[in-house]
Design an enzyme around this catalytic site. Structure first.
Site, PDB file in Angstrom:
ATOM      1  N   ASP A  96       0.828  -0.962  -0.095  1.00  0.00           N
ATOM      2  CA  ASP A  96      -0.083   0.043  -0.004  1.00  0.00           C
ATOM      3  C   ASP A  96       0.806   1.236  -0.060  1.00  0.00           C
ATOM      4  OD1 ASP A  96      -3.181   0.453   0.975  1.00  0.00           O
ATOM      5  OD2 ASP A  96      -1.757   2.324   0.989  1.00  0.00           O
ATOM      6  N   ILE A  97       0.443   2.349  -0.687  1.00  0.00           N
ATOM      7  CA  ILE A  97       1.240   3.398  -1.026  1.00  0.00           C
ATOM      8  C   ILE A  97       1.066   4.180   0.453  1.00  0.00           C
ATOM      9  CG2 ILE A  97      -0.553   5.088  -2.022  1.00  0.00           C
ATOM     10  CD1 ILE A  97       1.590   5.588  -3.840  1.00  0.00           C
ATOM     11  N   ASN A 131     -12.499  -3.075   2.598  1.00  0.00           N
ATOM     12  CA  ASN A 131     -13.559  -1.995   2.662  1.00  0.00           C
ATOM     13  C   ASN A 131     -14.622  -2.085   1.574  1.00  0.00           C
ATOM     14  OD1 ASN A 131     -12.580  -0.752   4.904  1.00  0.00           O
ATOM     15  ND2 ASN A 131     -10.934   0.207   3.673  1.00  0.00           N
ATOM     16  N   VAL A 158     -11.081   2.796  -3.761  1.00  0.00           N
ATOM     17  CA  VAL A 158     -10.832   2.287  -4.958  1.00  0.00           C
ATOM     18  C   VAL A 158     -11.657   1.074  -5.314  1.00  0.00           C
ATOM     19  CG1 VAL A 158      -8.974   1.472  -6.326  1.00  0.00           C
ATOM     20  CG2 VAL A 158      -8.216   2.837  -4.568  1.00  0.00           C
ATOM     21  N   HIS A 160     -10.280  -5.283  -3.158  1.00  0.00           N
ATOM     22  CA  HIS A 160      -8.725  -5.721  -2.459  1.00  0.00           C
ATOM     23  C   HIS A 160      -8.882  -6.156  -1.033  1.00  0.00           C
ATOM     24  CE1 HIS A 160      -9.898  -1.576  -2.412  1.00  0.00           C
ATOM     25  NE2 HIS A 160      -9.330  -1.440  -1.279  1.00  0.00           N
ATOM     26  N   HIS A 167      -6.587  -5.563   2.336  1.00  0.00           N
ATOM     27  CA  HIS A 167      -5.583  -5.143   3.093  1.00  0.00           C
ATOM     28  C   HIS A 167      -5.022  -6.194   4.115  1.00  0.00           C
ATOM     29  CE1 HIS A 167      -6.565  -0.766   2.345  1.00  0.00           C
ATOM     30  NE2 HIS A 167      -7.710  -1.302   1.987  1.00  0.00           N
TER      31      HIS A 167
HETATM   32  P1  AMP Z   1      -9.731   1.379   0.346  1.00  0.00           P
HETATM   33  O1  AMP Z   1     -10.021   2.248   1.225  1.00  0.00           O
HETATM   34  O2  AMP Z   1      -9.927   0.140   1.106  1.00  0.00           O
HETATM   35  O3  AMP Z   1     -10.381   1.523  -1.096  1.00  0.00           O
HETATM   36  O4  AMP Z   1      -8.021   1.389   0.252  1.00  0.00           O
HETATM   37  C1  AMP Z   1      -7.506   1.979  -0.853  1.00  0.00           C
HETATM   38  C2  AMP Z   1      -6.070   1.900  -0.516  1.00  0.00           C
HETATM   39  O5  AMP Z   1      -5.264   2.018  -1.701  1.00  0.00           O
HETATM   40  C3  AMP Z   1      -5.488   3.012   0.399  1.00  0.00           C
HETATM   41  O6  AMP Z   1      -5.212   2.168   1.669  1.00  0.00           O
HETATM   42  C4  AMP Z   1      -4.376   3.702  -0.412  1.00  0.00           C
HETATM   43  O7  AMP Z   1      -3.267   4.268   0.333  1.00  0.00           O
HETATM   44  C5  AMP Z   1      -4.304   2.480  -1.587  1.00  0.00           C
HETATM   45  N1  AMP Z   1      -3.545   3.000  -2.646  1.00  0.00           N
HETATM   46  C6  AMP Z   1      -4.111   4.031  -3.520  1.00  0.00           C
HETATM   47  N2  AMP Z   1      -3.111   4.447  -4.669  1.00  0.00           N
HETATM   48  C7  AMP Z   1      -2.247   3.407  -4.311  1.00  0.00           C
HETATM   49  C8  AMP Z   1      -1.075   3.136  -5.179  1.00  0.00           C
HETATM   50  N3  AMP Z   1      -0.821   3.755  -6.677  1.00  0.00           N
HETATM   51  N4  AMP Z   1      -0.369   2.202  -5.067  1.00  0.00           N
HETATM   52  C9  AMP Z   1      -0.555   1.388  -3.765  1.00  0.00           C
HETATM   53  N5  AMP Z   1      -1.721   1.600  -2.961  1.00  0.00           N
HETATM   54  C10 AMP Z   1      -2.604   2.534  -3.369  1.00  0.00           C
END
Ligand code: AMP
Length: 122
Positions: free
Chosen positions: A33-34, A91, A100, A104, A106
């Site tokens: 995760d970024i 989520n 996103v 996915h 976490h």
């Molecule tokens: P969610 O709220 O469960 O949809 O989490 C989306 C996750 O994607 C968040 O923890 C962000 O930090 C992560 N994220 C967004 N863009 C990127 C990226 N380019 N590379 C890796 N993780 C990302």
């Protein structure tokens, strides 16, 4: 909800933007995760176009589903948190605060996750 192929994880899967890859199989990709929330914070995603957990379980093949869950376990072992413990979070949708719209999981570990969500009225 229709799948939006312009979401950031779709772009990662197409190689349009980079990621820190942790593991990859035929059907699944795992990357850091970024915005790491714990020392270990890996996102595990199916390569197919699925919006959410329920979309994935309804439409994905048995092979994709098995591969996804095996990868989640493999990532926990590879990152050294299988024994110390970790939290899995998916989520989902508006109330789940999903940012996103590509399914996915976490994988969070390396430090205590803290208690579960607090009880709230309403
Ligand atoms: P969610 O709220 O469960 O949809 O989490 C989306 C996750 O994607 C968040 O923890 C962000 O930090 C992560 N994220 C967004 N863009 C990127 C990226 N380019 N590379 C890796 N993780 C990302």
């Amino acid at each position: 909800m229709a799948y939006d192929d312009q979401n950031i994880f779709a772009k990662i899967l197409r190689g349009e933007i980079p990621c820190e890859k942790v593991h990859e199989t035929d059907h699944t990709l795992a990357f850091n995760d970024i915005a790491r929330a714990r020392p270990v914070h890996v996102l595990v995603i199916p390569k197919g176009a699925y919006v959410s957990s329920d979309d994935f379980s309804a439409k994905a093949s048995d092979a994709e589903i098995a591969d996804f869950w095996r990868t989640v376990g493999d990532v926990a072992r590879m990152k050294g948190v299988a024994d110390s413990g970790y939290r899995l979070i998916a989520n989902t949708g508006a109330d789940g605060h999903q940012e996103v719209p590509h399914f996915h999981m976490h994988v969070l570990g390396g430090a205590t996750a803290g208690p579960m969500l607090k009880k709230r009225d309403g």
